[in-house]
Design a protein around this motif. Structure first.
Motif, PDB file in Angstrom:
ATOM      1  N   ALA A 109     -19.309  91.411  76.290  1.00 14.86           N
ATOM      2  CA  ALA A 109     -20.433  91.793  77.137  1.00 14.86           C
ATOM      3  C   ALA A 109     -21.354  90.617  77.417  1.00 14.86           C
ATOM      4  O   ALA A 109     -21.530  89.726  76.582  1.00 14.86           O
ATOM      5  N   PHE A 110     -21.945  90.644  78.594  1.00 10.55           N
ATOM      6  CA  PHE A 110     -22.912  89.631  79.019  1.00 10.55           C
ATOM      7  C   PHE A 110     -24.297  90.132  78.632  1.00 10.55           C
ATOM      8  O   PHE A 110     -24.841  91.050  79.246  1.00 10.55           O
ATOM      9  N   VAL A 136     -22.191  88.081  74.388  1.00  9.29           N
ATOM     10  CA  VAL A 136     -22.599  86.707  74.653  1.00  9.29           C
ATOM     11  C   VAL A 136     -24.077  86.758  75.031  1.00  9.29           C
ATOM     12  O   VAL A 136     -24.434  87.190  76.129  1.00  9.29           O
ATOM     13  N   LEU A 137     -24.950  86.372  74.106  1.00 13.10           N
ATOM     14  CA  LEU A 137     -26.388  86.456  74.349  1.00 13.10           C
ATOM     15  C   LEU A 137     -26.850  85.313  75.252  1.00 13.10           C
ATOM     16  O   LEU A 137     -26.504  84.145  75.026  1.00 13.10           O
ATOM     17  N   VAL A 138     -27.634  85.658  76.248  1.00 15.99           N
ATOM     18  CA  VAL A 138     -28.144  84.697  77.220  1.00 15.99           C
ATOM     19  C   VAL A 138     -29.663  84.770  77.208  1.00 15.99           C
ATOM     20  O   VAL A 138     -30.238  85.858  77.269  1.00 15.99           O
ATOM     21  N   GLU A 148     -20.715  81.236  85.833  1.00 20.86           N
ATOM     22  CA  GLU A 148     -19.912  80.345  84.996  1.00 20.86           C
ATOM     23  C   GLU A 148     -19.569  81.000  83.660  1.00 20.86           C
ATOM     24  O   GLU A 148     -18.427  80.916  83.192  1.00 20.86           O
ATOM     25  N   THR A 149     -20.556  81.652  83.052  1.00 19.31           N
ATOM     26  CA  THR A 149     -20.328  82.316  81.769  1.00 19.31           C
ATOM     27  C   THR A 149     -19.338  83.470  81.913  1.00 19.31           C
ATOM     28  O   THR A 149     -18.441  83.643  81.078  1.00 19.31           O
ATOM     29  N   ILE A 150     -19.500  84.264  82.962  1.00 20.84           N
ATOM     30  CA  ILE A 150     -18.593  85.386  83.203  1.00 20.84           C
ATOM     31  C   ILE A 150     -17.160  84.898  83.342  1.00 20.84           C
ATOM     32  O   ILE A 150     -16.221  85.478  82.772  1.00 20.84           O
ATOM     33  N   THR A 151     -16.988  83.806  84.065  1.00 22.19           N
ATOM     34  CA  THR A 151     -15.641  83.265  84.302  1.00 22.19           C
ATOM     35  C   THR A 151     -15.062  82.625  83.046  1.00 22.19           C
ATOM     36  O   THR A 151     -13.922  82.899  82.655  1.00 22.19           O
ATOM     37  N   GLU A 152     -15.847  81.757  82.398  1.00 22.95           N
ATOM     38  CA  GLU A 152     -15.351  81.001  81.252  1.00 22.95           C
ATOM     39  C   GLU A 152     -15.129  81.862  80.021  1.00 22.95           C
ATOM     40  O   GLU A 152     -14.186  81.633  79.258  1.00 22.95           O
ATOM     41  N   GLN A 180     -13.362  88.808  88.475  1.00 21.55           N
ATOM     42  CA  GLN A 180     -12.165  89.599  88.218  1.00 21.55           C
ATOM     43  C   GLN A 180     -12.057  90.126  86.789  1.00 21.55           C
ATOM     44  O   GLN A 180     -11.373  91.117  86.532  1.00 21.55           O
ATOM     45  N   SER A 181     -12.732  89.500  85.846  1.00 17.26           N
ATOM     46  CA  SER A 181     -12.636  89.945  84.455  1.00 17.26           C
ATOM     47  C   SER A 181     -13.505  91.171  84.173  1.00 17.26           C
ATOM     48  O   SER A 181     -13.307  91.867  83.168  1.00 17.26           O
TER      49      SER A 181
END
Length: 324
Positions: A109-110, A136-138, A148-152, A180-181
């Motif tokens: 999760a973002f 993934v804490l932002v 970038e975070t979503i993709t990587e 896409q993820s």
């Protein structure tokens, strides 16, 4: 006194509070390491030292009705007040939410929503942790770094306010490949512009699950319908009530707004078995008791004050947000 000119971090607020004002507070955990030195005799400890020196602690035994958090909100009273949410409040709403929009141990999760807001604390953090997933804490939202975070990181679950999704939808280089993820995209806390939701779906392939809630409800009340991984709720709809939730639409006088839809109930979602009944999602109270409620059929109904209209769409009845 007015601290607005002094407060640049939450630690500074606590330096102004004398111990005798909050006698139940035994320890203050400071995010700023320097605050511990300045307040050594006041039961302070820095978060860094707490983590580095911590040993295994015994399991804390709590009752479902024990107070868990105080979440400040001005949604129903007009002025900020603390909604008193119990452990049972939080856990039951997590179970109900996961029954409607499941998360899995493989999900990533973002985590951009702030934890001091009930959306970030229970919908994102609580549901993901309860599912055994990863967050993934932002620290703050930035459209470019978010993509970038979503993709990587292969983010699969994203929850965010409408402003965040609108910004992503309008970015020039964001497309289906960038997103896409993502398998579950959730929005709430404000009305999602329908044109932005449509743009996001057409441009990025992201179908939003829009919901409605309030802090006092811990917070989810309604959510979009997801079946076999597909969002079945039309744009602009805040979905259907969670299992165990009953809604009533009233006018300014408290009378039924539409006799055709006097009640909006649903038993579509099979929430996971839980020791905490669905009724526990209602807040135990608030710090200054300004909330309005009524006793009806033995159930406390809270007045949200938001405007909605009912409309039959797809399968079942959907509550469509009018404004607010």
């Amino acid at each position: 006194r007015d601290w607005s000119s002094d407060v640049c971090s939450s630690d500074l607020v606590w330096t102004r509070l004398a111990a005798d004002h909050v006698p139940t507070v035994e320890q203050v955990i400071a995010s700023d390491p320097s605050a511990e030195t300045q307040n050594d005799a006041k039961g302070w400890v820095s978060f860094d030292r707490l983590v580095s020196e911590s040993s295994e602690v015994p399991e804390a035994m709590v009752h479902p009705e024990d107070l868990a958090v105080l979440i400040f909100t001005s949604g129903t009273a007009g002025a900020p007040r603390a909604a008193m949410l119990s452990h049972g409040n939080l856990l039951s709403n997590i179970a109900q939410t996961l029954g409607a929009t499941p998360m899995h141990p493989t999900d990533i999760a973002f985590g951009v929503l702030p934890m001091f807001h009930i959306f970030g604390l229970n919908v994102m953090f609580g549901c993901v942790i309860a599912s055994g997933g990863t967050i993934v804490l932002v620290e703050r939202f930035d459209p470019t770094s978010a993509v970038e975070t979503i993709t990587e990181r292969g983010i699969t679950v994203v929850a965010g306010a409408p402003a965040m999704w609108s910004a992503l939808a309008q970015m020039p280089n964001v497309d289906h490949e960038s997103m896409q993820s993502i398998r579950l995209a959730v929005t709430g806390a404000a009305k999602m512009p329908e044109d932005m939701a449509t743009l996001l779906r057409e441009k990025c392939g992201v179908a939003l699950v829009e919901g409605y809630g309030l802090t006092e409800a811990s917070p989810v009340v309604t959510t979009g319908v997801v079946e076999n991984g597909e969002v079945r709720t039309p744009n602009g709809s805040i979905g259907v009530p969670l299992r165990g939730v009953e809604l009533r639409l009233v006018d300014e006088n408290g009378d039924e707004a539409q006799t055709k839809f006097q009640r909006c109930t649903i038993d579509r979602f099979a929430a996971p078995q839980s020791s905490y009944p669905a009724k526990n999602l209602n807040a135990t109270g608030n710090s200054n008791q300004h909330a309005r409620s009524s006793e009806e059929a033995g159930t406390k109904l809270g007045y949200a004050g938001d405007k909605h209209m009912m409309h039959p769409q797809a399968k079942g009845q959907k509550a469509r947000s009018h404004d607010g």
